[in-house]
Design a protein around this motif. Structure first.
Motif, PDB file in Angstrom:
ATOM      1  N   GLY A   1       0.793  -1.229   0.000  1.00 52.25           N
ATOM      2  CA  GLY A   1       0.000   0.000   0.000  1.00 52.25           C
ATOM      3  C   GLY A   1       0.824   1.277   0.000  1.00 52.25           C
ATOM      4  N   HIS A   2       2.099   1.185   0.381  1.00 49.93           N
ATOM      5  CA  HIS A   2       2.956   2.379   0.463  1.00 49.93           C
ATOM      6  C   HIS A   2       3.493   2.817  -0.909  1.00 49.93           C
ATOM      7  CE1 HIS A   2       5.481  -1.185   0.540  1.00 49.93           C
ATOM      8  NE2 HIS A   2       6.517  -0.445   0.151  1.00 49.93           N
ATOM      9  N   VAL A   3       3.273   2.008  -1.939  1.00 49.42           N
ATOM     10  CA  VAL A   3       3.826   2.335  -3.267  1.00 49.42           C
ATOM     11  C   VAL A   3       2.697   2.718  -4.216  1.00 49.42           C
ATOM     12  CG1 VAL A   3       5.328   1.541  -5.138  1.00 49.42           C
ATOM     13  CG2 VAL A   3       5.557   0.540  -2.864  1.00 49.42           C
ATOM     14  N   TYR A   4       2.878   3.796  -4.962  1.00 50.67           N
ATOM     15  CA  TYR A   4       1.829   4.207  -5.900  1.00 50.67           C
ATOM     16  C   TYR A   4       2.110   3.577  -7.262  1.00 50.67           C
ATOM     17  CZ  TYR A   4      -1.843   6.892  -8.073  1.00 50.67           C
ATOM     18  OH  TYR A   4      -3.004   7.227  -8.736  1.00 50.67           O
ATOM     19  N   LEU A   5       1.245   2.645  -7.658  1.00 49.59           N
ATOM     20  CA  LEU A   5       1.461   1.909  -8.913  1.00 49.59           C
ATOM     21  C   LEU A   5       0.309   2.081  -9.895  1.00 49.59           C
ATOM     22  CD1 LEU A   5       2.684  -1.476  -7.414  1.00 49.59           C
ATOM     23  CD2 LEU A   5       4.073   0.101  -8.733  1.00 49.59           C
ATOM     24  N   GLU A   6      -0.727   2.826  -9.482  1.00 52.86           N
ATOM     25  CA  GLU A   6      -1.926   2.959 -10.314  1.00 52.86           C
ATOM     26  C   GLU A   6      -1.666   3.874 -11.517  1.00 52.86           C
ATOM     27  OE1 GLU A   6      -3.365   1.497  -6.409  1.00 52.86           O
ATOM     28  OE2 GLU A   6      -1.857   2.955  -7.044  1.00 52.86           O
ATOM     29  N   LEU A   7      -2.077   3.390 -12.684  1.00 54.99           N
ATOM     30  CA  LEU A   7      -1.972   4.185 -13.910  1.00 54.99           C
ATOM     31  C   LEU A   7      -3.304   4.103 -14.638  1.00 54.99           C
ATOM     32  CD1 LEU A   7       1.457   2.821 -15.199  1.00 54.99           C
ATOM     33  CD2 LEU A   7       1.076   5.097 -14.254  1.00 54.99           C
TER      34      LEU A   7
ATOM     35  N   HIS B   1       5.522  -5.997 -17.935  1.00 57.23           N
ATOM     36  CA  HIS B   1       4.603  -7.047 -17.486  1.00 57.23           C
ATOM     37  C   HIS B   1       3.433  -6.423 -16.734  1.00 57.23           C
ATOM     38  CE1 HIS B   1       3.097 -10.725 -15.540  1.00 57.23           C
ATOM     39  NE2 HIS B   1       3.679 -11.349 -16.539  1.00 57.23           N
ATOM     40  N   TYR B   2       2.227  -6.928 -17.000  1.00 55.18           N
ATOM     41  CA  TYR B   2       1.024  -6.331 -16.395  1.00 55.18           C
ATOM     42  C   TYR B   2       1.061  -6.327 -14.865  1.00 55.18           C
ATOM     43  CZ  TYR B   2      -0.879 -11.049 -15.438  1.00 55.18           C
ATOM     44  OH  TYR B   2      -1.073 -12.327 -14.968  1.00 55.18           O
ATOM     45  N   SER B   3       1.828  -7.253 -14.269  1.00 57.07           N
ATOM     46  CA  SER B   3       1.839  -7.360 -12.806  1.00 57.07           C
ATOM     47  C   SER B   3       2.764  -6.339 -12.137  1.00 57.07           C
ATOM     48  CB  SER B   3       2.293  -8.765 -12.391  1.00 57.07           C
ATOM     49  OG  SER B   3       3.664  -8.944 -12.678  1.00 57.07           O
TER      50      SER B   3
ATOM     51  N   SER C   1      -6.427  -5.525  -4.254  1.00 51.84           N
ATOM     52  CA  SER C   1      -6.093  -5.192  -5.641  1.00 51.84           C
ATOM     53  C   SER C   1      -5.700  -6.443  -6.412  1.00 51.84           C
ATOM     54  CB  SER C   1      -4.907  -4.214  -5.667  1.00 51.84           C
ATOM     55  OG  SER C   1      -3.700  -4.914  -5.369  1.00 51.84           O
ATOM     56  N   ARG C   2      -5.434  -6.272  -7.688  1.00 52.89           N
ATOM     57  CA  ARG C   2      -4.762  -7.326  -8.447  1.00 52.89           C
ATOM     58  C   ARG C   2      -3.422  -7.596  -7.774  1.00 52.89           C
ATOM     59  NH1 ARG C   2      -4.886  -7.504 -14.736  1.00 52.89           N
ATOM     60  NH2 ARG C   2      -4.176  -9.503 -13.990  1.00 52.89           N
ATOM     61  N   THR C   3      -2.869  -8.775  -8.000  1.00 51.97           N
ATOM     62  CA  THR C   3      -1.580  -9.072  -7.367  1.00 51.97           C
ATOM     63  C   THR C   3      -0.431  -8.488  -8.195  1.00 51.97           C
ATOM     64  OG1 THR C   3      -1.466 -11.259  -8.387  1.00 51.97           O
ATOM     65  CG2 THR C   3      -2.472 -11.112  -6.202  1.00 51.97           C
ATOM     66  N   VAL C   4       0.657  -8.188  -7.497  1.00 54.26           N
ATOM     67  CA  VAL C   4       1.786  -7.455  -8.079  1.00 54.26           C
ATOM     68  C   VAL C   4       3.082  -8.201  -7.830  1.00 54.26           C
ATOM     69  CG1 VAL C   4       3.153  -5.316  -7.870  1.00 54.26           C
ATOM     70  CG2 VAL C   4       0.653  -5.204  -7.810  1.00 54.26           C
ATOM     71  N   LEU C   5       3.937  -8.221  -8.841  1.00 55.81           N
ATOM     72  CA  LEU C   5       5.312  -8.694  -8.661  1.00 55.81           C
ATOM     73  C   LEU C   5       6.217  -7.710  -9.396  1.00 55.81           C
ATOM     74  CD1 LEU C   5       7.236 -10.825  -7.545  1.00 55.81           C
ATOM     75  CD2 LEU C   5       6.990 -12.091  -9.682  1.00 55.81           C
ATOM     76  N   ASN C   6       6.772  -6.787  -8.639  1.00 60.01           N
ATOM     77  CA  ASN C   6       7.631  -5.754  -9.213  1.00 60.01           C
ATOM     78  C   ASN C   6       8.931  -5.719  -8.405  1.00 60.01           C
ATOM     79  OD1 ASN C   6       8.905  -3.343  -9.965  1.00 60.01           O
ATOM     80  ND2 ASN C   6       6.949  -2.378 -10.492  1.00 60.01           N
ATOM     81  N   LEU C   7       9.973  -6.311  -8.988  1.00 61.50           N
ATOM     82  CA  LEU C   7      11.220  -6.510  -8.231  1.00 61.50           C
ATOM     83  C   LEU C   7      12.021  -5.218  -8.044  1.00 61.50           C
ATOM     84  CD1 LEU C   7      12.254 -10.031  -9.579  1.00 61.50           C
ATOM     85  CD2 LEU C   7      11.015  -9.450  -7.490  1.00 61.50           C
ATOM     86  N   GLN C   8      11.516  -4.101  -8.564  1.00 58.39           N
ATOM     87  CA  GLN C   8      12.182  -2.813  -8.285  1.00 58.39           C
ATOM     88  C   GLN C   8      12.063  -2.463  -6.811  1.00 58.39           C
ATOM     89  OE1 GLN C   8      10.619   0.182 -10.942  1.00 58.39           O
ATOM     90  NE2 GLN C   8      11.194  -0.954 -12.759  1.00 58.39           N
ATOM     91  N   PHE C   9      10.970  -2.898  -6.186  1.00 60.18           N
ATOM     92  CA  PHE C   9      10.818  -2.590  -4.752  1.00 60.18           C
ATOM     93  C   PHE C   9      10.367  -3.805  -3.938  1.00 60.18           C
ATOM     94  CE2 PHE C   9       6.774  -1.825  -6.744  1.00 60.18           C
ATOM     95  CZ  PHE C   9       5.855  -2.352  -5.853  1.00 60.18           C
ATOM     96  N   MET C  10      10.301  -4.984  -4.583  1.00 63.11           N
ATOM     97  CA  MET C  10       9.883  -6.191  -3.874  1.00 63.11           C
ATOM     98  C   MET C  10      11.000  -7.214  -3.871  1.00 63.11           C
ATOM     99  SD  MET C  10       6.006  -6.465  -5.398  1.00 63.11           S
ATOM    100  CE  MET C  10       5.534  -7.939  -4.515  1.00 63.11           C
ATOM    101  N   ASP C  11      10.961  -8.098  -2.890  1.00 56.10           N
ATOM    102  CA  ASP C  11      11.979  -9.144  -2.744  1.00 56.10           C
ATOM    103  C   ASP C  11      11.471 -10.408  -3.440  1.00 56.10           C
ATOM    104  OD1 ASP C  11      13.684 -11.132  -1.898  1.00 56.10           O
ATOM    105  OD2 ASP C  11      13.571 -10.639   0.242  1.00 56.10           O
ATOM    106  N   ALA C  12      12.323 -10.970  -4.294  1.00 62.41           N
ATOM    107  CA  ALA C  12      11.936 -12.185  -5.039  1.00 62.41           C
ATOM    108  C   ALA C  12      11.642 -13.353  -4.110  1.00 62.41           C
ATOM    109  CB  ALA C  12      13.042 -12.557  -6.025  1.00 62.41           C
ATOM    110  N   ASN C  13      12.186 -13.330  -2.887  1.00 64.36           N
ATOM    111  CA  ASN C  13      11.976 -14.435  -1.938  1.00 64.36           C
ATOM    112  C   ASN C  13      10.877 -14.127  -0.924  1.00 64.36           C
ATOM    113  OD1 ASN C  13      14.144 -15.954  -3.062  1.00 64.36           O
ATOM    114  ND2 ASN C  13      15.546 -14.517  -2.064  1.00 64.36           N
ATOM    115  N   ASP C  14      10.012 -13.177  -1.265  1.00 59.95           N
ATOM    116  CA  ASP C  14       8.896 -12.821  -0.392  1.00 59.95           C
ATOM    117  C   ASP C  14       7.583 -13.126  -1.127  1.00 59.95           C
ATOM    118  OD1 ASP C  14       7.477 -11.836   1.757  1.00 59.95           O
ATOM    119  OD2 ASP C  14       8.053  -9.728   1.470  1.00 59.95           O
ATOM    120  N   PHE C  15       6.463 -12.997  -0.413  1.00 63.38           N
ATOM    121  CA  PHE C  15       5.161 -13.165  -1.055  1.00 63.38           C
ATOM    122  C   PHE C  15       4.985 -12.143  -2.170  1.00 63.38           C
ATOM    123  CE2 PHE C  15       4.366 -14.569   3.392  1.00 63.38           C
ATOM    124  CZ  PHE C  15       3.856 -15.837   3.139  1.00 63.38           C
ATOM    125  N   HIS C  16       4.166 -12.489  -3.167  1.00 62.20           N
ATOM    126  CA  HIS C  16       3.733 -11.485  -4.137  1.00 62.20           C
ATOM    127  C   HIS C  16       2.942 -10.422  -3.373  1.00 62.20           C
ATOM    128  CE1 HIS C  16       3.870 -14.337  -7.914  1.00 62.20           C
ATOM    129  NE2 HIS C  16       4.985 -14.331  -7.227  1.00 62.20           N
TER     130      HIS C  16
END
Length: 366
Positions: A26-32, A46-48, A224-239
């Motif tokens: 919720g702390h990241v603004y990803l809505e376009l 990628h859509y996610s 929301s829809r689920t997100v996987l964006n490795l710019q600010f997320m950890d690959a070894n964490d939940f989506h």
């Protein structure tokens, strides 16, 4: 195998209905807006990695949702019961774990869990996890479930099938996971409607409107829809996903569940009759054949621009840039919400009967 990560508290459902295995972003603004998202998706993002805007539906549209729910409540309740009975026949109740695919699968998983509780007096665990086309399911979430339920017999659940992309994704994800943990996962997907003819367990092969397809987060626990964006997320964490608390006033997630659950006893005899009479037809990928025909007939280069079925067409109108909507005339009386959305967005509607779907959304190539 042991998972020590804990998911964030997420969603407006009761904790006993479902546990979302997601990280709150919720702390990241990803809505376009749809135009910008469409440009990025078509140029390779990628859509996610981003999110659509979640807008408040118009009063006209919400009234149509309630009307649709009234019209389809028994049909949904019967499909839920038929699917639940098949799951129990195939898997039994011992060690059964329901795993719905976020987010369209989440309300369906809750309904199946509630039906089993009503009929069999058993409280089956239910989780909701992320699966993304081209990226597979969230392995961190799967490991969490198997840590909690080492003997768990996982049943994957979604709302409906389109052309079968998620069915394929689930098969590949299970194969990949089972290569490391032999035989743990069964990729047989359970859905209420399978017009794509690609699910093993289904309530019907008819393409009918599951009313939760009409709305976004406000019928899916405000998630929301689920997100996987490795710019600010950890690959070894939940989506990740967002919890839209600010939409609480218009949340109909629990109303939707309760409305259908109150129908179960009333339609119980129909459920058992349909379950006993149902002959499970083989998987033929009939839907994909329809899609390939549409691709040829309309000269569409990218097959991802073709979104068949009521659920997918609704999504195209809500969060993509539609080029035109194909309507199968025999289902016209069931597609009022599609026609309303198309009119609101000034999208061309064309009759096209040669498909295994009620309708199909075509995305505009930019």
């Amino acid at each position: 195998m042991i998972s020590t990560l804990q998911p964030d508290k997420m969603g407006s459902y009761a904790p006993d209905d479902v546990l979302f295995l997601l990280r709150d972003i919720g702390h990241v603004y990803l809505e376009l807006d749809n135009e910008k998202r469409e440009q990025l998706i078509q140029s390779g993002t990628h859509y996610s990695e981003m999110l659509p805007m979640e807008r408040q539906p118009s009063n006209t549209y919400m009234n149509l949702f309630y009307k649709t729910l009234d019209a389809h409540v028994e049909r949904v309740a019967i499909a839920v019961g038929v699917v639940a009975e098949q799951i129990i026949e195939n898997r039994g109740l011992e060690n059964l774990v329901l795993v719905s695919l976020a987010r369209a699968g989440t309300p369906i998983g809750i309904l199946i869990k509630r039906y089993i509780a009503m009929r069999y007096r058993v409280n089956i665990p239910h989780y909701s996890i992320s699966i993304l086309r081209g990226r597979g399911f969230d392995e961190v979430a799967i490991r969490y479930i198997l840590t909690e339920h080492p003997l768990g017999n996982l049943q994957f659940i979604d709302g409906w099938t389109g052309k079968g992309a998620i069915t394929n994704e689930l098969i590949h994800s299970c194969q990949k996971f089972n290569a490391q943990q032999p035989g743990q996962l069964n990729a047989n997907l359970a859905v209420l409607a399978d017009p794509g003819h690609c699910a093993t367990i289904y309530g019907t092969r008819q393409d009918f409107l599951i009313p939760s397809a009409c709305l976004n987060s406000t019928v899916s626990g405000l998630v929301s829809r689920t997100v996987l964006n490795l710019q600010f997320m950890d690959a070894n964490d939940f989506h990740g996903a967002k919890y839209y608390k600010e939409l609480e006033d218009m949340d109909v997630s629990n109303l939707y569940i309760e409305r259908i659950v109150t129908c179960f006893e009333h339609v119980q005899s129909t459920i058992l009759q349909q379950f006993q009479e149902q002959v499970i037809a083989p998987i033929t990928w009939e839907g994909m054949k329809s899609v390939q025909k549409i691709q040829r007939d309309f000269g569409i280069e990218n097959i991802h621009f073709i979104k068949p079925g009521v659920g997918e067409t609704t999504r195209v109108l809500l969060r993509r840039l539609p080029w035109k909507i194909l309507i199968n005339p025999q289902y016209l009386h069931e597609l009022e919400h599609i026609l309303l959305l198309a009119k609101e967005k000034n999208v061309q509607v064309e009759e096209y009967s040669n498909m295994s779907y009620a309708c199909c959304g075509l995305i505009k190539a930019l």
